[in-house]
Design a protein around this motif. Sequence first.
Motif, PDB file in Angstrom:
ATOM      1  N   GLN A 197       1.015  -1.428   0.064  1.00 20.70           N
ATOM      2  CA  GLN A 197       0.106   0.119   0.012  1.00 20.70           C
ATOM      3  C   GLN A 197       0.807   1.183  -0.157  1.00 20.70           C
ATOM      4  O   GLN A 197       0.452   2.048  -0.802  1.00 20.70           O
ATOM      5  N   ARG A 198       2.159   1.342   0.744  1.00 16.51           N
ATOM      6  CA  ARG A 198       2.816   2.454   0.683  1.00 16.51           C
ATOM      7  C   ARG A 198       4.172   2.260   0.118  1.00 16.51           C
ATOM      8  O   ARG A 198       5.257   2.853   0.369  1.00 16.51           O
ATOM      9  N   GLU A 223      -3.211  -6.132  -2.151  1.00 17.71           N
ATOM     10  CA  GLU A 223      -2.321  -5.075  -1.875  1.00 17.71           C
ATOM     11  C   GLU A 223      -2.087  -5.078  -0.343  1.00 17.71           C
ATOM     12  O   GLU A 223      -3.195  -5.164   0.416  1.00 17.71           O
ATOM     13  N   ARG A 225      -1.836  -4.022   3.446  1.00 14.24           N
ATOM     14  CA  ARG A 225      -1.934  -2.846   4.152  1.00 14.24           C
ATOM     15  C   ARG A 225      -0.698  -2.407   4.753  1.00 14.24           C
ATOM     16  O   ARG A 225      -0.130  -3.124   5.424  1.00 14.24           O
ATOM     17  N   GLY A 226      -0.280  -1.041   4.491  1.00 18.86           N
ATOM     18  CA  GLY A 226       0.825  -0.623   5.299  1.00 18.86           C
ATOM     19  C   GLY A 226       2.248  -0.783   4.623  1.00 18.86           C
ATOM     20  O   GLY A 226       3.230  -0.301   5.341  1.00 18.86           O
ATOM     21  N   ASP A 272      -9.839  -7.770   5.891  1.00 19.25           N
ATOM     22  CA  ASP A 272      -9.399  -6.302   5.799  1.00 19.25           C
ATOM     23  C   ASP A 272      -8.254  -6.157   6.724  1.00 19.25           C
ATOM     24  O   ASP A 272      -7.652  -4.949   6.480  1.00 19.25           O
ATOM     25  N   ASP A 273      -7.716  -6.954   7.390  1.00 17.31           N
ATOM     26  CA  ASP A 273      -6.815  -6.568   8.439  1.00 17.31           C
ATOM     27  C   ASP A 273      -5.419  -6.594   7.503  1.00 17.31           C
ATOM     28  O   ASP A 273      -4.303  -5.856   7.878  1.00 17.31           O
ATOM     29  N   TRP A 275      -5.311  -6.931   4.213  1.00 19.07           N
ATOM     30  CA  TRP A 275      -5.405  -6.326   2.572  1.00 19.07           C
ATOM     31  C   TRP A 275      -5.927  -4.850   2.758  1.00 19.07           C
ATOM     32  O   TRP A 275      -6.882  -4.458   3.365  1.00 19.07           O
ATOM     33  N   SER A 276      -5.367  -3.819   2.025  1.00 23.04           N
ATOM     34  CA  SER A 276      -5.879  -2.599   1.453  1.00 23.04           C
ATOM     35  C   SER A 276      -6.510  -2.571   0.113  1.00 23.04           C
ATOM     36  O   SER A 276      -7.209  -1.520  -0.354  1.00 23.04           O
ATOM     37  N   GLY A 277      -6.181  -3.633  -0.319  1.00 22.33           N
ATOM     38  CA  GLY A 277      -6.787  -3.963  -1.920  1.00 22.33           C
ATOM     39  C   GLY A 277      -6.843  -5.170  -2.228  1.00 22.33           C
ATOM     40  O   GLY A 277      -5.982  -6.158  -1.631  1.00 22.33           O
ATOM     41  N   TRP A 278      -7.969  -5.842  -2.909  1.00 23.84           N
ATOM     42  CA  TRP A 278      -8.160  -7.140  -3.223  1.00 23.84           C
ATOM     43  C   TRP A 278      -8.870  -7.374  -4.536  1.00 23.84           C
ATOM     44  O   TRP A 278     -10.124  -6.669  -4.710  1.00 23.84           O
TER      45      TRP A 278
END
Length: 292
Positions: A197-198, A223, A225-226, A272-273, A275-278
Amino acid sequence: MPGRTSRLFGGLLLAAVMAVCTAPGTAAATADEGAVTGTIPSVGTDWGRPGPYEVDVDVEAVHTFYHPRTMGRSGERHPVVIWGNGTGAVPGVYSGLLRHWASQGFIVAAANTPTSNFAISMRAGIDVLERRNADPSSPFHGKVDLDHIASAGHSQGGAAAVNAAVDPRVDTAVPIQPGPLTDPDLMDEPVFYLAGQRDLTVWPALVKALYRDTGHAPAVYGEIRGAGHLASVGDGGDFRAPTTAWLRYWLLGDENARGMFFGPDCGYCVDDDTWSGWDRNAEALRIPGPAA
């Protein structure tokens, strides 16, 4: 790649060489008591914990091999993962991740090259294992599952994972934060694209573009997360568990792992913990979930 050059990859990843412990201990989990002779034991659904094998590492001139210490101990054969490093990196940068896969029962042939993009050394790893599997004097003799092979890599090596999949011996690809020097149209194997994500080096939009260009084969986009560009070095971080699940499904036929990616109630679709995208493409959506 927006405003980035191979020198940037090299600088970042060479810095990681100094920062990452290259040989963390690998504590093997206990194999399931009900494991069938001749098969690699199940690990349930805890993909991030070490698998049932202790691990040995053989550092050679062209490749570094990560493999179960007691290969074929119950008559099983071990699938293969060929690995490509990011620019300027060596396999030791990713030692924890590659050891983890070996603990799960895979033989990892990691190309030592810091410029893996064309996947030449990666594919040569298959050639080496083919010869050793046929050599009665080799500890690999008769213990390599050459019918189940994955290509995987990070950054430049992520692009190389796609490039290696043009080899008909490769069954699936796992490009982690892949660079742009690849063409998914040249391969037709199932592929799991992973972005951070970043990540300011390989932007998620660039990875998503490769995913969208893979409409002809089953493709999944995740994607983390973080995650920045170096989040997968060392033990793989949050990339470790999902890549392990993907390899266990496509190389071992693990039904628990299939349920994380495919079917209407796939485990990662609602996570959701992590992945920021799926996303899953039409070809992936045609793969059913586990049998009830």
